[in-house]
Design an enzyme around this catalytic site. Structure first.
Site, PDB file in Angstrom:
ATOM      1  N   GLY A 224      84.660  86.420  99.040  1.00 54.16           N
ATOM      2  CA  GLY A 224      83.280  85.979  98.853  1.00 54.16           C
ATOM      3  C   GLY A 224      83.182  84.533  98.428  1.00 54.16           C
ATOM      4  CB  ALA A 225      85.579  81.816  98.650  1.00 48.44           C
ATOM      5  CG  ASN A 226      80.149  82.922 101.841  1.00 48.13           C
ATOM      6  OD1 ASN A 226      80.760  83.932 101.516  1.00 48.13           O
ATOM      7  ND2 ASN A 226      78.827  82.899 101.936  1.00 48.13           N
TER       8      ASN A 226
ATOM      9  N   GLY B  68      82.221  82.352  93.832  1.00 48.54           N
ATOM     10  CA  GLY B  68      83.420  82.291  94.646  1.00 48.54           C
ATOM     11  C   GLY B  68      83.658  80.912  95.225  1.00 48.54           C
TER      12      GLY B  68
ATOM     13  CB  SER C  42      78.604  92.527  86.012  1.00 43.67           C
ATOM     14  OG  SER C  42      77.297  92.456  85.466  1.00 43.67           O
TER      15      SER C  42
ATOM     16  CE1 TYR D  47      76.485  94.225  90.717  1.00 45.46           C
ATOM     17  CE2 TYR D  47      75.500  94.277  88.522  1.00 45.46           C
ATOM     18  CZ  TYR D  47      76.278  93.645  89.472  1.00 45.46           C
ATOM     19  OH  TYR D  47      76.864  92.432  89.186  1.00 45.46           O
TER      20      TYR D  47
END
Length: 299
Positions: free
Chosen positions: A21-23, A27, A147, A173
């Site tokens: 998720g580094a876009n 991330g 989280s 979640y």
């Protein structure tokens, strides 16, 4: 002693880090900072066009002594599709640090390709499978982003995927973020039992304004819209917690976050649900996750 920041990162020259998720968001900052200090960073992203756009803003670090330069590579990974997870893992030769960062938050009910509820599927089961498949190739540590919302989580082992109860986005979640901590706990236990020197850590960002909140539903979505404007920290602060867990010498199963829940100096945090401390629940979740993903601890 001054507060630790990304400016205190040691050199990562010669080391490889995978960041899921580094876009965007946490991330992207995590990947950017690690590339800055010399790492080869693999941006593991579902949308490679967005990954390429993020990578274009990351510059390699040039070490004055060795001349080593950080490199950035974009590779496709869809955590909602176990076939994609397997294909990604097959293409990795070695990695020093795996950062399980990608996640979705409080989204409407949906199923992954493999029939998992999308939040537990993305936030936990996809990363669980990825970690197990990569573990023989990891040389240092696995860091998983959890989280504060683990505190509201409850693990329902009989209905992990919300098939026999009404779906509630926020409890779903919370379950997935509690699962991140139980996964980290059991992973470290298994590493220790195997005599491995690898470490498993978790981190939480506090409350950072990222695009994660933009998909949240209902009253909480409106709360985050206001909170992002008024009280949230930026993504650099949130990613600082992950970077600390990635780079510092810590005991296994450390949980890193801001001292005052949402703000403050970075370090070990007590914001771990009592449920996250259950060794029996951690083992039971691990065994169920193995069945669901058809992956096993491989050391």
């Amino acid at each position: 002693m001054s507060e630790w920041t990304a400016a205190d990162l040691p050199s990562f020259a010669g080391r490889t880090v995978i960041v899921t998720g580094a876009n965007s968001g946490l991330g992207e900052v995590t990947a950017r900072e690690l590339a800055r200090v010399g790492a080869k960073v693999v941006l593991a992203v579902r949308n490679t066009a967005k990954g390429d756009a993020a990578a274009s803003g990351m510059s390699g670090y040039v070490d004055g002594a060795s001349g080593a330069t950080g490199r950035v590579e974009v590779r496709q990974l869809d955590l909602q599709d176990l076939a994609s997870v397997r294909a990604f893992a097959d293409g990795v030769d070695t990695v020093d640090v795996l950062v399980n960062n990608a996640g979705i938050m409080a989204v409407p009910y949906a199923l992954t390709v493999d029939g998992f509820e999308s939040q537990i599927g993305t936030n936990h089961l996809g990363h669980f499978a990825l970690t197990n498949l990569l573990l023989p190739k990891v040389t240092d540590r696995v860091v998983t982003v959890s989280s504060q919302m683990n505190l509201i989580g409850r693990i329902n082992l009989k209905d992990l995927n919300w098939k026999s109860r009404p779906y509630l986005a926020w409890p779903a979640y919370g379950q997935s973020k509690l699962a991140n901590l139980l996964f980290t706990k059991e992973l470290q236990r298994r590493l220790d039992a195997a005599g491995s020197k690898l470490k498993a850590h978790a981190a939480h960002p506090g409350y950072s304004a990222t695009n994660l909140q933009s998909h949240s539903t209902g009253a909480f979505g409106k709360f985050f819209e206001a909170g992002n404007r008024i009280v949230a920290t930026d993504a650099d602060f949130g990613a600082r917690q992950t970077l600390y867990a990635v780079s510092q010498d810590l005991p296994g199963d450390s949980f890193i976050g801001p001292r005052y829940a949402m703000w403050g100096p970075t370090g070990p945090t007590p914001l771990r649900s009592p449920l996250a401390r259950s060794a029996a629940k951690a083992t039971a979740l691990w065994e169920l996750s193995e069945q669901l993903t058809d992956t096993r601890f491989s050391l």
